[in-house]
Design an enzyme around this catalytic site. Structure first.
Site, PDB file in Angstrom:
ATOM      1  N   GLU A 152       0.842  -1.212   0.000  1.00 43.17           N
ATOM      2  CA  GLU A 152       0.000   0.000   0.000  1.00 43.17           C
ATOM      3  C   GLU A 152       0.867   1.248   0.000  1.00 43.17           C
ATOM      4  OE1 GLU A 152      -3.994  -1.560   2.337  1.00 43.17           O
ATOM      5  OE2 GLU A 152      -2.298  -0.866   3.503  1.00 43.17           O
ATOM      6  N   LYS A 208     -13.028   6.092  12.022  1.00 38.80           N
ATOM      7  CA  LYS A 208     -11.571   6.092  11.828  1.00 38.80           C
ATOM      8  C   LYS A 208     -10.923   7.447  12.144  1.00 38.80           C
ATOM      9  CE  LYS A 208     -11.741   1.899  10.020  1.00 38.80           C
ATOM     10  NZ  LYS A 208     -11.445   1.606   8.652  1.00 38.80           N
TER      11      LYS A 208
END
Ligand code: 5RP
Length: 237
Positions: free
Chosen positions: A109, A127
């Site tokens: 990623e 989040k």
């Protein structure tokens, strides 16, 4: 908020992010449940005529993309990626710095994010944090050989590190690149740049889940739709 609400909100953010894509783009395909909704949303746009090629950040993302009909390429063919859509485990309000890697794909990623013109992060509201390190442990990818000594080095650096295991079978979790992951309990991370430098300097560490100064945009899905945060050009990690 129940899991189905959370999934709805993740999907809302992902569908909004897929609208960022334009014909001819090379697109980084993130990993995790929110990024999976983005892959499905990209596939839906492809069915309606959009022409893009994807670079997946994990074998799981690659499998989903193939299944949905998203054409794939890789970093050997495309050094430059126009936009990557990926999830995150924590998003710090203000800086848009991230913690990633609970899904175990942080290395690929980060390679894909660093090669991208823009990293668009898709999350549900849960989040968002005021300070990194308050919601989740910090995942750190480490080499498997001599992992016990690497955990000692992390402890010397003030991180309480636990090796990640795959399910309940007592076998260490293996990343797609064949490494292990140490999940580190931290205090609130007040100086993420300093922590990133100190961790990166430790022998045996491959990379950390700190993504500093990489996100250009964060799309937050919630019951009321989406909220978009953009990183100020002048913002420093
Ligand atoms: C995987 C990741 C994921 O993006 C992160 O764990 C968020 O996952 P989800 O969208 O399932 O909450 O960093 O390495």
């Amino acid at each position: 908020m129940g899991p189905s609400n959370s999934n709805d909100h993740k999907r809302t953010a992902a569908v909004r992010a897929a609208l960022e894509l334009e014909d001819g783009m090379v697109v980084g395909l993130g990993s995790g449940s929110t990024a999976a909704f983005a892959i499905e949303a990209i596939a839906a746009r492809i069915k309606n005529g959009l022409r893009v090629t994807g670079i997946p950040t994990s074998e799981k993302a690659a499998a989903l993309a193939r299944q949905c009909g998203v054409p794939l390429t890789d970093c050997s063919q495309h050094r430059h990626i126009d936009v990557t859509i990926d999830g995150a485990d924590e998003v710090e309000r203000g800086t848009l710095n991230l913690i990633k890697g609970l899904g175990g794909a942080l290395l690929r990623e980060k390679i894909v994010a660093a090669a991208s013109d823009r990293l668009v992060v898709v999350v549900d509201e849960s989040k968002l944090v005021d300070c990194l390190g308050t919601r989740t442990p910090l995942p750190i990818e480490i080499v498997s050989w001599g992992w016990q000594t690497v955990l000692d080095h992390l402890a010397d650096a003030g991180l309480e590190a636990k090796l990640r295991y795959a399910g309940n079978v007592g076998v260490p979790f293996l990343t797609d690149s064949g490494n292990y992951v140490a999940d580190c309990l931290t205090e609130r991370i007040s100086d993420a740049g300093d922590l990133e430098r100190r961790v990166a300097a430790l022998v045996g560490v491959v990379d950390s889940g700190l993504f500093l100064g990489l996100a250009s945009k964060v799309i937050v899905g919630s019951a009321s739709g989406t909220t978009v945060f953009e990183r100020a050009e002048s913002a420093t990690p």
